[in-house]
Write an enzyme that holds these catalytic residues in place. Structure first.
Site, PDB file in Angstrom:
ATOM      1  N   HIS A   1      42.981  43.463  37.083  1.00 55.36           N
ATOM      2  CA  HIS A   1      42.142  42.322  37.922  1.00 55.36           C
ATOM      3  C   HIS A   1      42.857  41.076  38.593  1.00 55.36           C
ATOM      4  O   HIS A   1      43.315  40.287  38.080  1.00 55.36           O
ATOM      5  CB  HIS A   1      41.233  41.730  36.747  1.00 55.36           C
ATOM      6  CG  HIS A   1      40.410  40.742  37.178  1.00 55.36           C
ATOM      7  ND1 HIS A   1      39.867  40.761  38.298  1.00 55.36           N
ATOM      8  CD2 HIS A   1      39.696  39.742  36.346  1.00 55.36           C
ATOM      9  CE1 HIS A   1      38.809  39.543  38.523  1.00 55.36           C
ATOM     10  NE2 HIS A   1      39.075  39.166  37.105  1.00 55.36           N
TER      11      HIS A   1
ATOM     12  N   CYS B   1      36.581  34.934  39.815  1.00 56.66           N
ATOM     13  CA  CYS B   1      36.836  36.050  40.071  1.00 56.66           C
ATOM     14  C   CYS B   1      35.672  36.875  40.931  1.00 56.66           C
ATOM     15  O   CYS B   1      36.057  38.071  41.190  1.00 56.66           O
ATOM     16  CB  CYS B   1      36.536  36.847  38.578  1.00 56.66           C
ATOM     17  SG  CYS B   1      37.362  35.519  37.275  1.00 56.66           S
TER      18      CYS B   1
END
Ligand SMILES: [Zn+2]
Lengths: 388, 128
Positions: A334, A84
């Site tokens: 996200h 991420c």
């Protein structure tokens, strides 16, 4: 050494766009960022591009040149993968390239297509950021890992699921004016508390959604910006990156994120600022507990005290230190490989006054972006400042 | 389930747990790790020796997972925990106890069990 200026930035809508290919998502963000920058695309000398799960979601590796082509560039293109934190790490590479004098104009961005494979397969894909042998095979999921960290935090420092609910409520509220956000819906503490459990103690509203989206920014030198009369008042003045053991089981503390401590220390030192100088921050709240760990590692709160920040109204938009004015990963969404550059764009827009939540931080001069990978085994921190 | 190559020292380690002969790797400074490791990531010592894994550990943190990956679809809900065995900690599935009754500090033994969905081997903790 010149601190790179942010000449242009763009994000696509973050949300469910299962039929949009990664290359089309990135083309939208990249072309808009180039257009916003006012820079002739022929001057771009490199692309750094973040992407995490392209092999699993699109059966597509080797995305660097694919994405350069998608935005009409014939430049050396490098894909960066750090789960991420892929895009934050790409930003760091772009910053170093400009500071080294190797390039005057660099495009940095990222994209992720996730919803096309469905929730189960996306959960599976996200899990590979963990240690496959020792975590994934013992049933560890991405929410499960943060649940272990949350329970350990409560045990060591106190706090409760209700404290976490206040973070979700805050970030949902912040996103109400963000047209790029996946979720523009006000929620209450009760909604968050009553939502279905994913991995106890964490529930649906403790978790960021699964998102398709892309982000891009164009960085350049101060000299190039002056020479071409660009409107680029925000500079990246500090960069930091830290690492940690990949598996949670191998770390001395389950409720601390030393990779972020290291990244923050380096970035603050690089910029010559400290946590007290920071006006606001975008932090990596993939789960509500992650925001708590982030604001402690960034030095805004002592260990064990970050948990109460949202409940006390200190990190809301009318608080002293607004956190995640974009809505954060929680509400903005996200798209893993794009998040770090979306944070960079948000901080730049809050500093130059063009973000819809900029009214919460008038006259601000210093903003921070914190991007974390996996269970924070990778972290980048960037300090951005208004120049002049 | 398709036959696939063994994962070297990891499967050897599972074998050792299965035959009640579990171990971990310890460096000269007492840092514990699970195999394969050629160097201690904390102090860079390369003199790692196999040490008997203590018979019981303490649950350091745990979670009941209700939204699994496809590989654990029929296992859910299940409890994943990190158990502290002194110099080394291990992640595993907690079995033979109501998920609501699992608590930090619970003493557990380590074993190898089967995953419900795939039949693959997995580290399992049981109350002692
Ligand atoms: Zn050692």
């Amino acid at each position: 050494m010149s601190d790179p200026r942010i000449a242009g930035a763009s994000v696509t809508h973050f949300g469910k766009h299962p039929e949009r290919t990664g290359r089309d998502l990135f083309a939208e963000a990249g072309l808009e960022a180039l257009s916003q920058s006012g820079i002739d695309p022929d001057d771009a000398e490199a692309l750094y591009y973040g992407n995490f799960m392209g092999e699993l979601a699109e059966h597509q590796g080797h995305q660097g040149p694919l994405m350069a082509e998608a935005i009409g560039l014939d430049v050396p293109a490098t894909r960066v993968e750090a789960a991420c934190a892929s895009a934050g790490t790409a930003v760091r590479e772009a910053v170093k390239t400009i500071r080294n004098g190797e390039a005057e104009v660099v495009v940095v961005g990222g994209a992720e297509r996730m919803t096309n494979i469905g929730t189960a397969a996306a959960t599976d894909a996200l899990a590979i950021a963990a240690d496959d042998l020792y975590e994934v095979r013992a049933g560890m999921t991405f929410p499960g890992a943060y649940a272990l960290m949350a329970r350990s935090y409560f045990d060591q420092y106190g706090g409760s699921h209700e404290d976490l609910a206040h973070i979700a409520v805050k970030n949902h509220e912040h996103a109400l004016v963000n047209e790029h956000a996946q979720i523009q819906q006000e929620i209450t503490v009760e909604d968050a508390m009553e939502a279905p459990t994913i991995a106890d103690p964490l529930g649906l509203y403790d978790s960021c959604p699964i998102t398709d989206g892309a982000a891009a920014a164009v960085l350049t030198t101060e000299a190039y910006a002056e020479e071409h009369d660009l409107d680029a008042p925000v500079a990246i003045t500090g960069t930091g990156q830290g690492g940690d053991n990949l598996a949670l089981q191998d770390r001395p503390h389950l409720a601390q994120t030393p990779a972020a401590d290291k990244a923050a220390e380096e970035a603050y030192g690089d910029a010559g600022v400290g946590p007290d100088d920071v006006d606001f921050a975008e932090v990596h709240d993939c789960f509500t507990i992650a925001e708590v760990l982030a604001i402690e590692s960034l030095g805004f709160y002592e260990r064990g005290e970050g948990i109460a920040a949202a409940r006390n109204g200190e990190t809301t938009r009318d608080g002293d230190l607004p956190i995640n004015l974009s809505g954060g990963l929680k509400a903005k969404g996200h798209p893993v490989g794009a998040t770090g550059v979306a944070q960079l764009a948000t901080v730049a827009w809050l500093l130059d006054g063009s973000h819809p939540r900029a009214d919460a931080v008038p006259d601000s001069t210093v903003g921070v972006a914190h991007n974390a990978g996996g269970t924070v085994a990778s972290t980048t921190v960037h300090v951005m400042e208004v120049q002049e | 389930m398709t036959e696939s190559a063994r994962d070297g020292e990891y499967d050897d380690w599972l074998d050792s747990i299965e035959s009640d002969d579990g171990y971990y790797l310890e460096c000269s400074n007492g840092h514990g790790w699970l195999p394969p490791r050629r160097v201690c990531p904390r102090c860079h010592d390369q003199e790692l020796s196999a040490v008997d894994l203590p018979e019981s550990g303490e649950i350091a943190s745990h979670t009941t997972i209700t939204v699994p990956t496809p590989q654990f679809e029929d296992d859910a809900p299940y409890v994943t925990a990190i158990a502290d065995f002194g110099p080394v900690s291990v992640t595993g599935l907690v079995r033979d106890v109501d998920p609501d009754d699992v608590a930090i500090g619970d003493v557990v033994g380590i074993d190898v069990g089967e995953r419900v969905t795939t039949g693959d081997r997995a580290v399992v903790f049981r109350p002692r």
